[in-house]
Design an enzyme around this catalytic site. Structure first.
Site, PDB file in Angstrom:
ATOM      1  CB  THR A 267      -4.601  -7.399   8.418  1.00  0.00           C
ATOM      2  OG1 THR A 267      -5.423  -6.822   7.387  1.00  0.00           O
ATOM      3  CG2 THR A 267      -4.375  -8.882   8.153  1.00  0.00           C
TER       4      THR A 267
ATOM      5  CG  HIS B 136      -2.094  -0.974   1.040  1.00  0.00           C
ATOM      6  ND1 HIS B 136      -2.975  -1.273   2.062  1.00  0.00           N
ATOM      7  CD2 HIS B 136      -2.506  -1.718  -0.019  1.00  0.00           C
ATOM      8  CE1 HIS B 136      -3.866  -2.171   1.632  1.00  0.00           C
ATOM      9  NE2 HIS B 136      -3.593  -2.460   0.387  1.00  0.00           N
TER      10      HIS B 136
ATOM     11  CG  ASN C 259      -6.292  -9.695  14.130  1.00  0.00           C
ATOM     12  OD1 ASN C 259      -5.412  -8.870  13.958  1.00  0.00           O
ATOM     13  ND2 ASN C 259      -7.557  -9.439  13.866  1.00  0.00           N
TER      14      ASN C 259
END
Ligand code: OAD
Length: 239
Positions: free
Chosen positions: A173, A106, A198
């Site tokens: 994420t 990104h 996570n």
């Protein structure tokens, strides 16, 4: 020799003091995505967009890598095989933590991009709208960030890595943004063991074979030590 492909997101940098996007008080609760993270938003109000990324750059410059970033660097150094790190993050905490060849799908806050000739250079801490490109001189500098509607970087190379992965891990994420959210399906289809690390199950959490739930600064170092054979593997959490 096994190949490990790791995707990271904002959650790995959260404990370093960088805001995530989708937390209740996260960036997307404070700013409209359409305004600050799309090419159309940049055309409409370039100063708003440049100022938004100036603030992100300042915040990132004040942050230091945490135990999770450092553990991944250790894994890259000591694993008997290849460890590929792909990040959606635009900070450079993986590099500061010692990781090499990090793929910033990104983009990166430290980079500026010429919208006219695609030249890249090191971004100043504070960019201004219409800064000239050092190469073609067009007043067309923009943050080197992949906005919604633009193609993320290094996609061909990343999909080649996913096809060869023995282990695919996603760390911190939320699984809301594609193509990154589709990596687990791709790796799994090619036979990789898949693990999600996570705070909570992500939007694509049901596609992972294994889950390690908790803050990245704890679960990532634990996982790395197991992979390196330094601790007895714990029972995977199949909940
Ligand atoms: P999100 O903010 O969507 O998700 C962050 C995830 O990290 C959530 O699932 C949290 O539960 C988890 N998390 C938070 N703190 C954590 C911690 N200490 N340890 C482990 N996990 C933690 O961020 P991303 O998934 O990275 O794109 O967002 C993906 C993309 O959406 C970003 O790259 C950005 C954004 O819009 C662009 O701007 C193009």
């Amino acid at each position: 020799m096994s190949k490990i492909v790791i995707l990271t997101g904002a959650g790995i940098s959260a404990e370093s003091g960088i805001e995530t996007f989708r937390a209740e008080d996260g960036l997307w609760a404070q700013h409209r995505v359409e305004d600050v993270a799309t090419p159309e938003g940049f055309i409409r109000d370039p100063k708003l967009v440049v100022d938004f990324y100036n603030a992100r750059r300042k915040q990132a410059s004040e942050a230091a890598p945490n135990a999770a970033h450092k553990a991944l660097a250790k894994l890259q150094q000591h694993h008997n095989g290849q460890v590929v790190i792909v990040t959606q993050n635009v900070d450079d905490l993986h590099e500061q933590g010692g990781s090499k060849k990090v793929m910033h799908m990104h983009g990166a806050l430290k980079s500026a991009l010429c919208a006219s000739c695609d030249h890249r250079w090191e971004a100043p801490m504070v960019m201004a709208t219409g800064d000239p490109c050092p190469k073609c001189k067009a007043p067309a500098a923009r943050p080197d960030i992949v906005w919604f509607g633009e193609m993320p970087y290094d996609m061909d190379a990343i999909f080649d890595h996913l096809a060869e992965a023995d282990i695919f891990a996603a760390i911190g994420t939320s699984g809301n943004v594609y193509p990154a959210a589709g990596f687990v399906a791709e790796a799994r289809q090619h036979g990789a063991h898949t693990v999600e690390l996570n705070l909570e199950r992500s939007a694509v959490g049901n596609q992972f074979a294994e889950h390690r739930t908790g803050p990245a600064s704890r679960v990532v170092p634990e996982w790395v030590e197991e992979l390196l054979g330094n601790t007895v593997p714990r029972r995977p959490d199949f909940r």
